[in-house]
Design an enzyme around this catalytic site. Structure first.
Site, PDB file in Angstrom:
ATOM      1  N   GLU A   1     -19.134   3.052  69.802  1.00 45.77           N
ATOM      2  CA  GLU A   1     -20.302   3.220  68.935  1.00 45.77           C
ATOM      3  C   GLU A   1     -20.375   2.123  67.862  1.00 45.77           C
ATOM      4  O   GLU A   1     -20.699   2.378  66.706  1.00 45.77           O
ATOM      5  CB  GLU A   1     -20.327   4.625  68.320  1.00 45.77           C
TER       6      GLU A   1
ATOM      7  N   ILE B   1     -18.159   7.002  79.573  1.00 47.77           N
ATOM      8  CA  ILE B   1     -19.064   8.078  79.174  1.00 47.77           C
ATOM      9  C   ILE B   1     -18.266   9.361  78.943  1.00 47.77           C
ATOM     10  O   ILE B   1     -17.768   9.983  79.895  1.00 47.77           O
ATOM     11  CB  ILE B   1     -20.149   8.302  80.248  1.00 47.77           C
TER      12      ILE B   1
END
Length: 396
Positions: A375, A175
């Site tokens: 992503e 993250i």
């Protein structure tokens, strides 16, 4: 009808004349971001990469906030309300410095802020977005888990109702901004499907240990999110959105910045190779004078130009409200792959010097190995395009 006006001189920094397709305002945005990056990040980024930490990440984010870069393509709540093309041009300049720097801005604006802006209640928007736009508050986006990356539908993080409140338990991994964030957008399984939660990071039970020993994106804060009995009020949840369409739409928003940004890393590496080839003398003349070196420089330039045209085209489609998920996958799959190849080829021109942090090339190549995966991996984007072409889903 023929035109006899002389063409402008050849510009090695814009060999195809793509600047002709940009407005003066768009060029001004690019120049302003480049100037800011040259002041607050470029002189220090190699040291940050080597040490594995940014000296003052919160201060850096405030500089970006003062420029209006955080959530710059969102409307209202203190956001700049600029175009997708403006945002893309900014991403190129940020990533020409370092992919980790662009990631900080992308996660803040296109993931954390966009999620709140798109799905949050009015109270959530008013509480967080103005402060996030200035960089006063930093956000992160918790979707990926240790065992669930490409298949987020299998996430184990869970939120259960307890009276008027929610209790969250789980783990998130890889993250960006996690350890410095004031707010985390966390996606969790509920009895009503996957839902998103706005989690202040000072809530008891929340922690974000930083991930160390990275060989890529070292000039970036990367963390694990740990949620142990995190108790939230009932209005912490996004009120309407259910299922994966929420987080996946946020990822699609962020991917367009990646389509542009990777070209910044490629441009920086090509510029370094071109400069080095002109200065490095072997066998009595600069290596730029040899055919094999010129072939490498020409091929790198060709792929960079094609990537720039694709990014600009997709940015214009986004601004026209006509872009599709599959088209973003085309952009990410092509531009990251070709940017990485440009960096690797540039490294060969620099020879042994190519592995030194005195030059940006190996740093960019290392970073792009992460950008290639996050992503949406190469495999996932390939299958998105494959499904669009054939009508058959081959994910399972």
């Amino acid at each position: 009808m023929s035109h006899h006006a002389m063409p402008p001189p050849f510009d090695v920094h814009d060999p195809a004349g793509i600047d002709d397709l940009l407005s003066q305002e768009e060029k001004d945005v690019r120049a302003s971001v480049r100037q800011l990056v040259d002041q607050v990040a470029q002189p220090y980024v190699a040291g940050w990469f080597e040490s594995g930490q940014i000296d003052d990440p919160r201060g850096l984010m405030k500089h970006f906030g003062e420029m209006g870069l955080l959530g710059m393509h969102l409307e209202g709540y203190g956001c700049a309300g600029m175009s997708s093309v403006d945002y893309g041009l900014a991403c190129i300049e940020l990533e020409a410095c370092d992919s980790g720097i662009r990631s900080m801005v992308s996660v803040q604006g296109s993931l954390a802020m966009f999620a709140i802006w798109r799905f949050g209640s009015e109270e959530q928007k008013q509480e967080w977005l103005p402060r996030m736009a200035t960089g006063e508050a930093i956000g992160c986006f918790g979707l990926t888990e240790p065992d669930h990356g490409s298949d987020p539908g299998g996430m184990r993080t869970r939120a259960i109702r307890d009276g008027d409140e929610w209790i969250l338990d789980g783990r998130k991994m890889w993250i960006t901004n996690g350890s410095i964030a004031d707010v985390a957008v966390v996606w969790a399984q509920t009895d009503e499907g996957i839902r998103g939660f706005v989690v202040p990071t000072d809530t008891p039970g929340f922690s974000a240990p930083e991930i160390k020993h990275k060989m890529s994106l070292r000039a970036s804060v990367t963390s694990e999110l740990v949620l142990d009995g995190v108790r939230l009020p009932g209005d912490a949840v996004f009120p309407e959105v259910r299922g994966l369409k929420g987080p996946l739409s946020c990822l699609n928003e962020a991917r367009l910045g990646i389509v542009w940004g990777a070209l910044g890393a490629a441009r920086s590496s090509l510029d370094a190779a071109l400069s080095y080839a002109g200065d490095r003398v072997q066998f009595g003349k600069p290596i730029a004078a040899y055919q094999l070196t010129q072939a490498k420089l020409a091929d790198m330039t060709l792929e960079l130009v094609k990537g720039q045209l694709l990014a600009l085209h997709l940015g214009r489609r986004k601004d026209a409200g006509r872009i599709r998920t599959e088209q973003v996958s085309l952009g990410k799959l092509n531009n990251i792959r070709e940017a990485l190849e440009i960096c690797r080829t540039a490294r060969t021109i620099l020879g042994a010097n190519g592995i030194s942090l005195e030059y940006p090339v190996m740093r960019h190549a290392n970073n792009l190995e992460s950008v290639l995966t996050y992503e949406g991996t190469v495999e996932m984007h390939t299958l998105v395009i494959g499904q669009a072409l054939t009508g058959h889903a081959a994910f399972r």
